[in-house]
Write a protein that holds these residues in place. Structure first.
Motif, PDB file in Angstrom:
ATOM      1  N   LYS A  52      31.171 -22.854  -5.652  1.00 13.59           N
ATOM      2  CA  LYS A  52      30.344 -23.529  -6.655  1.00 13.59           C
ATOM      3  C   LYS A  52      28.964 -23.930  -6.131  1.00 13.59           C
ATOM      4  O   LYS A  52      28.021 -24.028  -6.890  1.00 13.59           O
ATOM      5  N   GLN A  53      28.872 -24.204  -4.838  1.00  9.62           N
ATOM      6  CA  GLN A  53      27.594 -24.646  -4.265  1.00  9.62           C
ATOM      7  C   GLN A  53      27.454 -24.089  -2.852  1.00  9.62           C
ATOM      8  O   GLN A  53      28.427 -24.050  -2.100  1.00  9.62           O
ATOM      9  N   ILE A  54      26.229 -23.702  -2.519  1.00 10.10           N
ATOM     10  CA  ILE A  54      25.868 -23.333  -1.144  1.00 10.10           C
ATOM     11  C   ILE A  54      24.901 -24.405  -0.659  1.00 10.10           C
ATOM     12  O   ILE A  54      23.763 -24.486  -1.130  1.00 10.10           O
ATOM     13  N   PRO A  86      24.754 -21.398  -6.583  1.00 10.05           N
ATOM     14  CA  PRO A  86      23.377 -21.821  -6.327  1.00 10.05           C
ATOM     15  C   PRO A  86      23.197 -22.373  -4.917  1.00 10.05           C
ATOM     16  O   PRO A  86      24.131 -22.901  -4.318  1.00 10.05           O
ATOM     17  N   ILE A  87      21.968 -22.242  -4.412  1.00 12.86           N
ATOM     18  CA  ILE A  87      21.611 -22.729  -3.074  1.00 12.86           C
ATOM     19  C   ILE A  87      20.897 -24.067  -3.185  1.00 12.86           C
ATOM     20  O   ILE A  87      19.968 -24.220  -3.981  1.00 12.86           O
ATOM     21  N   TYR A  88      21.343 -25.028  -2.385  1.00  6.30           N
ATOM     22  CA  TYR A  88      20.744 -26.372  -2.337  1.00  6.30           C
ATOM     23  C   TYR A  88      20.052 -26.565  -0.995  1.00  6.30           C
ATOM     24  O   TYR A  88      20.632 -26.279   0.064  1.00  6.30           O
ATOM     25  N   LEU A  89      18.817 -27.118  -1.047  1.00  8.44           N
ATOM     26  CA  LEU A  89      18.052 -27.374   0.182  1.00  8.44           C
ATOM     27  C   LEU A  89      17.073 -28.511  -0.096  1.00  8.44           C
ATOM     28  O   LEU A  89      16.501 -28.588  -1.184  1.00  8.44           O
ATOM     29  N   ASN A  90      16.850 -29.376   0.894  1.00 11.17           N
ATOM     30  CA  ASN A  90      15.839 -30.430   0.749  1.00 11.17           C
ATOM     31  C   ASN A  90      14.439 -29.804   0.784  1.00 11.17           C
ATOM     32  O   ASN A  90      14.158 -28.955   1.627  1.00 11.17           O
ATOM     33  N   ILE A 150      30.339 -24.515   0.238  1.00 14.09           N
ATOM     34  CA  ILE A 150      30.175 -24.072   1.620  1.00 14.09           C
ATOM     35  C   ILE A 150      28.902 -24.700   2.176  1.00 14.09           C
ATOM     36  O   ILE A 150      27.928 -24.869   1.447  1.00 14.09           O
ATOM     37  N   VAL A 151      28.951 -25.086   3.433  1.00 12.77           N
ATOM     38  CA  VAL A 151      27.801 -25.704   4.086  1.00 12.77           C
ATOM     39  C   VAL A 151      27.366 -24.805   5.248  1.00 12.77           C
ATOM     40  O   VAL A 151      28.187 -24.439   6.099  1.00 12.77           O
TER      41      VAL A 151
END
Ligand SMILES: [Zn+2]
Length: 208
Positions: free
Chosen positions: A50-52, A75-79, A28-29
């Protein structure tokens, strides 16, 4: 492929669910808000998150991320360029006059060039600073789709007057990183209607 984009929250941030019908896995984005509705949709589709992926740390894009993580374990992904904005969540909520959502440091970084997404539907991270310092776009090259965050909109570009914004930088990011993609690439912005790279190259008034 399951691909759904729908606006959430008071600022109508475009949230996108991308799922693999075979493996029943999804990403999900920008789940900025309306997490109950999003969770119900994931359940209806019968897919596992699987990914946020968070394109930048403005509250309308990241506000629901931690709640969704607590419900799904994804899990949360962020720059990391947007970690200062994450620290400013109370101030961001005050700008909008809404309750401050809970936040936490991201689990993973969205560094330029990294491949994220699903095995059958991978996306390359394109770091496009300017709207914020940690803004990224997600390019699903095999599907010719780009999720453009608040960097590029149909006939417009992201605002650069908020903390971390830089007008020259966003123009440079778009010119060098996004307009190099093929004309038929479908662009799904962080707000508003979809467009294409070709249409923006021809008619976006900020890119003349
Ligand atoms: Zn934004």
């Amino acid at each position: 492929m399951i691909l759904e984009t729908f606006p959430v929250g008071p600022l109508q941030c475009n949230c996108t669910i991308l799922g693999d019908e075979e493996t029943r896995e999804a990403i999900i984005v920008d789940p900025g808000d309306e997490i109950t509705r999003i969770q119900r949709r994931l359940g209806d589709l019968g897919i596992t998150l699987k990914q946020i992926l968070i394109t930048h740390a403005h509250i309308d894009h990241i506000g629901g991320a931690l709640k969704l993580k607590s419900l799904t374990g994804a899990p949360i992904y962020l720059n990391e360029g947007d970690l200062p904005l994450l620290q400013m969540m109370a101030a961001q909520a005050a700008w909008l006059g809404i309750t401050t959502p809970e936040t936490a440091p991201p689990d993973e970084g969205l560094v330029d060039g990294r491949l994220v997404g699903l095995k059958n539907y991978p996306a390359q991270v394109i770091h496009t600073p300017g709207h914020t310092q940690g803004s990224v776009c997600l390019h699903f090259a095999p599907m010719k789709i780009m999720l453009a965050s608040d960097t590029l909109f149909a006939d417009s570009i992201g605002r650069t007057d908020l903390p971390g914004g830089n007008f020259e930088q966003i123009i440079e990011s778009i010119q060098s990183q996004l307009l190099s993609l093929s004309d038929e690439t479908r662009v799904v912005p962080g707000h508003g209607p979809a467009t294409t790279i070709g249409a923006e190259r021809r008619s976006n008034p900020f890119l003349k």
